[in-house]
Design a protein around this motif. Structure first.
Motif, short mmCIF file in Angstrom:
data_model
loop_
_atom_site.label_atom_id
_atom_site.label_comp_id
_atom_site.label_asym_id
_atom_site.label_seq_id
_atom_site.Cartn_x
_atom_site.Cartn_y
_atom_site.Cartn_z
N GLY A 118 0.81 -1.22 0.00
CA GLY A 118 0.00 0.00 0.00
C GLY A 118 0.83 1.26 0.00
N GLY A 119 2.17 1.12 0.02
CA GLY A 119 3.04 2.29 -0.06
C GLY A 119 2.73 3.31 1.01
N PRO A 120 2.32 4.53 0.62
CA PRO A 120 2.07 5.59 1.61
C PRO A 120 0.88 5.33 2.51
N ALA A 121 0.06 4.32 2.19
CA ALA A 121 -1.09 3.98 3.05
C ALA A 121 -0.88 2.64 3.75
N SER A 122 0.36 2.18 3.84
CA SER A 122 0.65 0.85 4.39
C SER A 122 0.60 0.84 5.92
N THR A 123 0.57 -0.36 6.46
CA THR A 123 0.65 -0.54 7.92
C THR A 123 1.94 0.07 8.45
N ALA A 124 3.04 -0.11 7.73
CA ALA A 124 4.33 0.41 8.17
C ALA A 124 4.29 1.93 8.30
N GLU A 125 3.73 2.61 7.30
CA GLU A 125 3.68 4.08 7.35
C GLU A 125 2.78 4.56 8.48
N LEU A 126 1.67 3.87 8.72
CA LEU A 126 0.78 4.26 9.80
C LEU A 126 1.44 4.03 11.15
N ALA A 127 2.13 2.91 11.30
CA ALA A 127 2.82 2.62 12.57
C ALA A 127 3.89 3.67 12.85
N LYS A 128 4.61 4.10 11.82
CA LYS A 128 5.63 5.13 12.02
C LYS A 128 4.98 6.47 12.40
N LEU A 129 3.89 6.81 11.75
CA LEU A 129 3.20 8.06 12.06
C LEU A 129 2.77 8.10 13.52
N LEU A 130 2.27 6.96 14.03
CA LEU A 130 1.73 6.90 15.38
C LEU A 130 2.77 6.50 16.42
N GLY A 131 3.97 6.16 15.98
CA GLY A 131 5.03 5.76 16.90
C GLY A 131 4.81 4.40 17.52
N LEU A 132 4.19 3.47 16.78
CA LEU A 132 3.85 2.16 17.34
C LEU A 132 4.90 1.11 16.99
N PRO A 133 5.26 0.26 17.95
CA PRO A 133 6.06 -0.91 17.63
C PRO A 133 5.21 -1.91 16.85
N VAL A 134 5.84 -2.67 15.98
CA VAL A 134 5.12 -3.64 15.15
C VAL A 134 5.54 -5.05 15.54
N TYR A 135 4.55 -5.91 15.73
CA TYR A 135 4.79 -7.33 15.91
C TYR A 135 4.39 -8.04 14.63
N LEU A 136 5.36 -8.74 14.05
CA LEU A 136 5.22 -9.27 12.70
C LEU A 136 4.80 -10.73 12.70
N VAL A 137 3.69 -11.04 12.03
CA VAL A 137 3.21 -12.41 11.89
C VAL A 137 3.81 -13.00 10.62
N ILE A 138 4.47 -14.14 10.77
CA ILE A 138 5.12 -14.82 9.65
C ILE A 138 4.53 -16.22 9.51
N ASP A 139 4.03 -16.52 8.33
CA ASP A 139 3.47 -17.85 8.06
C ASP A 139 4.63 -18.80 7.74
N ALA A 140 4.87 -19.75 8.67
CA ALA A 140 6.00 -20.68 8.50
C ALA A 140 5.56 -22.03 7.96
N ARG A 141 4.35 -22.10 7.44
CA ARG A 141 3.77 -23.38 7.05
C ARG A 141 4.61 -24.15 6.03
N SER A 142 5.18 -23.46 5.05
CA SER A 142 5.86 -24.17 3.95
C SER A 142 7.35 -23.87 3.88
N CYS A 143 7.93 -23.55 5.04
CA CYS A 143 9.37 -23.27 5.05
C CYS A 143 9.94 -23.58 6.42
N ALA A 144 11.26 -23.54 6.52
CA ALA A 144 11.93 -23.74 7.81
C ALA A 144 12.95 -22.62 8.00
N GLU A 145 14.24 -22.90 7.75
CA GLU A 145 15.25 -21.87 7.94
C GLU A 145 14.98 -20.61 7.11
N SER A 146 14.34 -20.78 5.98
CA SER A 146 14.04 -19.63 5.12
C SER A 146 13.16 -18.61 5.82
#
Length: 452
Positions: free
Chosen positions: A96-124
């Motif tokens: 979403g570029g300028p409307a992304s979650t990252a840009e909104l979190a930076k605007l509001l000063g929020l830490p981000v907790y990142l959800v990663i789908d590990a279903r089809s990978c391991a070390e990757s």
């Protein structure tokens, strides 16, 4: 301002962000905390699910439709009296570029907790985390939650790689388990008010969240940017004589931005709910009818069968009452609805089109609207902001022309240079869902149109 506030982002859509957000919200509520949820982007469904879990209204924060200052203002207003603020992201963290979650979190000063789908990978999976933690140096990725872990061995492989290559702490390892499932359909998940959340399933999922995710790590106070308080009260928000607007609210018409309702109320409008599915007539003394989006295609037969209600709407239109329909509401105000099975259902008939449901998404994206002539929400040249997301389209070959045809014409020019916003008499219908936070003057204009 120091508060316990954070955002939940993901590497992509489908990573399990919404389900994990609901589990975290439920775990916080279970601890007796007052929680204020928000949703990044133009989503109607996730906020309804947040509300079911927390018992409070969830609000959209959208940088594209609302602008930075309006997002900040709403965030701080609603965060002031709660214990924890949780922002659910949209799509992938940087999508979403300028409307992304990252840009909104930076605007509001929020830490981000990142959800990663590990279903089809391991070390990757560690390489994915490494990329996200280094992609934007101004963003604080405070922790990772690996979802859909298949076994202890699966976890060990990822954990070893993360410890070797990444700096972000892992705060959760969620199992590959269908303990909590949300039904989906063509527009996404089911709405919260449809009881799509099974209480027993939520309780079991909260138990899993408490066991597999360090919830207390989410509750570290953060220093939020200072917010300048508004000076005084704008004239448009001062107390005025109440003007009644009838609002369609039931399972067929349920897509509304909560903030739009609050802005209308601040402008002196009283919102009076009615149901095109259940009611046989309309409330009295209404100055306007408002049909929001939703799922009229799922209830075509029931809407068509309620002939007395359709006739009541048509009578008010014939007497000059302003009527506004957005997306699904617009479809209801058209001549006919043709559903996924090809069944034809008679609708109100204000607009001379049939709307036809397709199997593929017809339109998706933000829309900047310029009014080509005076209408309910502004004068020629005024700007409005909204979003489109629909599977149906008009069957009329003339739709989109600038000339008057069969009594209708357009009043919107979109930023892709197409024409939209169909008008007949005092009725306005459009596929664009408008958000008024960045254009409160549009509601001032509406009031002038209705009461002079």
């Amino acid at each position: 301002m120091r508060a316990r506030a954070f955002a939940i982002g993901a590497t992509s859509s489908g990573a399990g962000k919404t389900i994990l957000t609901l589990g975290i919200l439920a775990a916080l509520v279970r601890r007796g905390l007052r929680v204020q949820p928000f949703k990044c982007g133009p989503d109607f469904i996730d906020p309804s699910l947040h509300q079911v879990v927390t018992g409070v209204s969830s609000y959209n924060l959208d940088l594209r439709m609302m602008g930075p200052e309006q997002c900040r203002s709403l965030f701080f207003e609603k965060a002031e009296t709660v214990d924890v603020v949780v922002l659910e992201g949209v799509m992938g963290l940087f999508d979403g570029g300028p409307a992304s979650t990252a840009e909104l979190a930076k605007l509001l000063g929020l830490p981000v907790y990142l959800v990663i789908d590990a279903r089809s990978c391991a070390e990757s999976a560690a390489a994915v985390l490494k990329g996200f933690e280094t992609f934007d140096g101004d963003l604080h990725v405070a922790g990772a939650i690996f979802n859909r872990i298949g076994s202890d061995r699966h976890r060990e492989l990822i954990e070893r790689s993360v410890l070797q290559h990444c700096r972000t702490p892992v705060i959760g390892w969620m199992p590959r388990d269908d303990v909590f499932h949300l039904a989906q359909r063509h527009l996404g998940l089911h709405m919260g008010e449809e009881q799509s959340l099974d209480e027993e399933g939520v309780a079991r999922f909260v138990t899993v969240v408490e066991q597999r995710l360090a919830v207390e790590r989410l509750l570290v106070p953060v220093a939020l940017p200072e917010m300048e308080q508004p000076k005084g009260q704008p004239a448009s928000a001062r107390k005025r004589r109440l003007v009644k607007i009838g609002v369609a609210e039931d399972r067929a018409f349920c897509f509304y931005y909560r903030q739009n309702f609050e802005l209308l109320e601040k402008m002196g409008f009283a919102l009076v709910p009615f149901s095109p599915l259940q009611d046989r007539g309309l409330p009295s003394d209404l100055a306007m009818l408002y049909f929001g989006g939703g799922y009229p295609e799922l209830y075509g037969a029931q809407l068509a069968a309620n002939q007395s209600f359709r006739a009541a709407v048509r009578r008010l239109f014939d007497h000059g009452l302003p009527i506004y329909g957005e997306c699904g509401g617009f479809m209801y105000l058209c001549r006919q609805l043709i559903d996924h099975q090809g069944q034809h259902h008679d609708m109100v008939g204000i607009f001379p089109f049939a709307t036809v449901m397709g199997r593929r998404l017809r339109r998706l994206g933000y829309r900047d609207v310029t009014l080509t002539r005076t209408a309910l929400f502004g004068r020629t040249g005024d700007r409005l902001y909204g979003h489109e997301f629909h599977y149906s389209d008009l069957d009329d070959a003339g739709a989109g022309q600038e000339v008057v045809v069969d009594g209708w014409e357009t009043c919107y020019r979109l930023d892709n240079n197409s024409l939209e916003g169909y008008t007949v008499g005092a009725a306005l219908g459009s596929y664009v869902h408008l958000h008024f936070a960045n254009t409160p003057e549009a509601l001032d204009h509406l009031r002038q149109q209705l009461v002079g």
